[in-house]
Design an enzyme around this catalytic site. Structure first.
Site, PDB file in Angstrom:
ATOM      1  CB  SER A 156      -0.820   0.066   1.275  1.00 45.70           C
ATOM      2  OG  SER A 156      -1.324   1.280   1.451  1.00 45.70           O
ATOM      3  CE1 TYR A 169      -4.411  -1.776   5.114  1.00 48.55           C
ATOM      4  CE2 TYR A 169      -3.428   0.213   4.534  1.00 48.55           C
ATOM      5  CZ  TYR A 169      -4.108  -0.930   4.277  1.00 48.55           C
ATOM      6  OH  TYR A 169      -4.088  -1.255   2.474  1.00 48.55           O
TER       7      TYR A 169
HETATM    8  C1  BGC Z   1      -6.164   1.505   1.720  1.00 49.44           C
HETATM    9  C2  BGC Z   1      -7.408   2.362   1.442  1.00 49.44           C
HETATM   10  C3  BGC Z   1      -6.856   3.843   0.954  1.00 49.44           C
HETATM   11  C4  BGC Z   1      -5.553   4.034   0.248  1.00 49.44           C
HETATM   12  C5  BGC Z   1      -4.984   5.309   0.225  1.00 49.44           C
HETATM   13  C6  BGC Z   1      -4.980   1.503   0.969  1.00 49.44           C
HETATM   14  O1  BGC Z   1      -3.952   0.771   1.363  1.00 49.44           O
HETATM   15  O2  BGC Z   1      -6.655   0.053   1.589  1.00 49.44           O
HETATM   16  O3  BGC Z   1      -8.322   2.251   2.006  1.00 49.44           O
HETATM   17  O4  BGC Z   1      -7.950   4.567   0.405  1.00 49.44           O
HETATM   18  O5  BGC Z   1      -4.766   3.069   0.925  1.00 49.44           O
HETATM   19  O6  BGC Z   1      -4.976   5.997   1.557  1.00 49.44           O
END
Ligand code: BGC
Length: 268
Positions: A156, A169
């Protein structure tokens, strides 16, 4: 859905055998379709949503591709062992893993329940570890494989961008970055490439709340120099390329597919 394989000369993954974790929805679903369109046989991992995994596999098989649903909880060691054993048996081996399964739910640090912290780390990071370990064991059993091999992470932008209310996260994705780079070093001598794709804001069910709120949706667009939310296909195409021989020299790198979100557009 109207799914078809890419024309044969355009296929990048003929004869490859892939497992995609969290393959029954969102980016995982799109990735299953794209890998299959490129000629790969795909194990579509799901955890509960059998109906969706069955539908994806039926679409792919109807179009002349190969796909099989595999139930597995990526956070459970025994479940992972059984899932990979089944997938490798059915597909006749395994040369591509996409560690895609991931979850998120916002909590400020002061409100974060330990169970929530643990669940996110268990699925997003420990899941990637358990699945990578299982895949590497299977791949290393064959010292002279006929097909190229790769383990890819669905990371991500939050492997580098801090995100308030998502400390669990961000910790999972930051951890994934160095986990991926470390095992990339360990596995490269075995001819197994490890690399990551880092999506930005992609229109998927994980973002349903934000997408349903026009102001929140626009606020995200304001953070993207390219001026639009990403589509699942933006990510799935990057995964297929990274898995292919075209990316043969790409080892331990993160490919950001984010419309420029990591360029910090609001920093002046
Ligand atoms: C998340 C999303 C988020 C994106 C940007 C991703 O890793 O799962 O929910 O919109 O990052 O912030």
């Amino acid at each position: 859905m109207a799914f078809s394989l890419h024309p044969e000369p355009a296929r990048l993954l003929t004869d490859r055998r892939a497992l995609v974790t969290g393959g029954s929805s969102g980016i995982g679903e799109g990735t299953c379709y794209e890998l299959a369109a490129h000629g790969a046989a795909v194990a579509v991992n799901y955890n509960g949503n059998a109906q969706s995994a069955d539908r994806i596999c039926a679409d792919i098989e109807r179009a002349g591709g190969r796909a099989v649903p595999v139930e597995m909880d990526v956070a459970d060691e025994h479940s992972v062992h059984d899932g990979f054993t089944t997938a490798a048996e059915v597909l006749g081996g395994l040369d591509l893993l996409v560690n895609n399964a991931g979850i998120e739910r916002p909590f400020k640090l002061v409100d974060m329940p330990l169970a929530e912290w643990r669940r996110v780390l268990d699925v997003n990071l420990t899941g990637a570890f358990l699945c990578s370990r299982e895949a590497a064991r299977i791949m290393c059993e064959d010292p002279s494989p006929a097909t190229p091999r790769a383990i890819l992470m669905m990371s991500s932008v939050h492997e580098v961008i801090p995100w308030e209310r998502f400390s669990h996260y961000c910790a999972s994705k930051g951890g994934m970055k160095l986990f991926a780079q470390t095992i990339a070093r360990e596995l490269a001598p075995h001819g197994i490439r490890v690399a990551s794709v880092a999506p930005g804001a992609i229109a998927t069910p994980i973002n349903a709340d934000v997408l349903a709120d026009p102001a929140a949706k626009q606020k995200v667009v304001d953070e993207i120099p390219y001026g639009r939310w990403g589509e699942v296909s933006d990510i799935a195409r990057a995964v297929a390329w990274l898995a292919s021989e075209q990316a043969d020299y790409v080892v331990g790198t993160t490919l950001f597919v984010d419309g420029g979100m990591t360029l910090y557009p609001n920093f002046a």
